[in-house]
Scaffold this motif. Structure first.
Motif: not given
Length: 186
Positions: A96-100
């Motif tokens: 899952d790609i998550q914004t930092v």
């Protein structure tokens, strides 16, 4: 597995496998020998030990090997006791790609010809540090130019506009890959 796909898809000096749970392969010098196996390392230790000793003696080859296997080889065979870890490679599964959401210094850009002198020197340093050999500068210019022309080379520039990191994108078969991931030591 994109590394494995690339090696197996090209000319190889050696490929050893049981077709099911272990692959040991080497494309050509000066590149390393790669060892992949399932999680049951005890099933493979003897085969790996004999294959390295017979076909890839440590005085002539570098080997990319899981830590657990190296630890077991060192504990059970004096041939491996002086082997030292040269580099840590990490692989992560990304589900899952998550914004930092924290600030960082600089930004990523597509590399362009204005950066070629710096990038050729960075490529030369990267090859020496990561692969244990150094390409001549003309080879580095050629490789960097090819990546720039394909718009597949990226640089991270700090707030002063200095390149501090690189990465390239590519594709092997149906798999995407990231390569030339490098950050200046300083």
């Amino acid at each position: 597995y994109t590394v494995l796909s690339k090696i197996v898809g090209n000319t190889c000096d050696h490929i050893f496998t049981d077709g099911e749970s272990i692959i040991i392969c080497h494309s050509n010098q000066p590149y390393p020998v790669w060892i992949w196996c399932n999680d049951r390392i005890d099933d493979h230790i003897e085969a790996i030990r004999e294959c390295i000793k017979e076909f890839f003696p440590l005085e002539n080859y570098s080997v990319i090997i899981p830590h657990e296997i190296l630890h077991e080889l060192k504990a059970t065979d004096s041939y491996f006791e002086d082997v030292r870890l040269k580099m840590e490679l990490f692989s992560y599964r990304l589900d899952d790609i998550q914004t930092v959401n924290y600030p960082c210094d600089g930004q990523m850009e597509i590399a362009d010809m204005a950066d070629i002198d710096d990038l050729a020197k960075i490529w030369q340093n990267m090859s020496r540090e990561m692969e244990g050999f150094e390409f001549d500068i003309d080879t580095c210019y050629g490789r960097v130019k090819e990546l720039i022309d394909n718009k597949s080379f990226f640089v991270w520039k700090n707030d002063e506009g200095k390149i501090v990191a690189t990465a390239s994108k590519g594709k092997i078969d149906k798999f995407g890959k990231m390569a030339a991931v490098y950050t200046l030591p300083e």
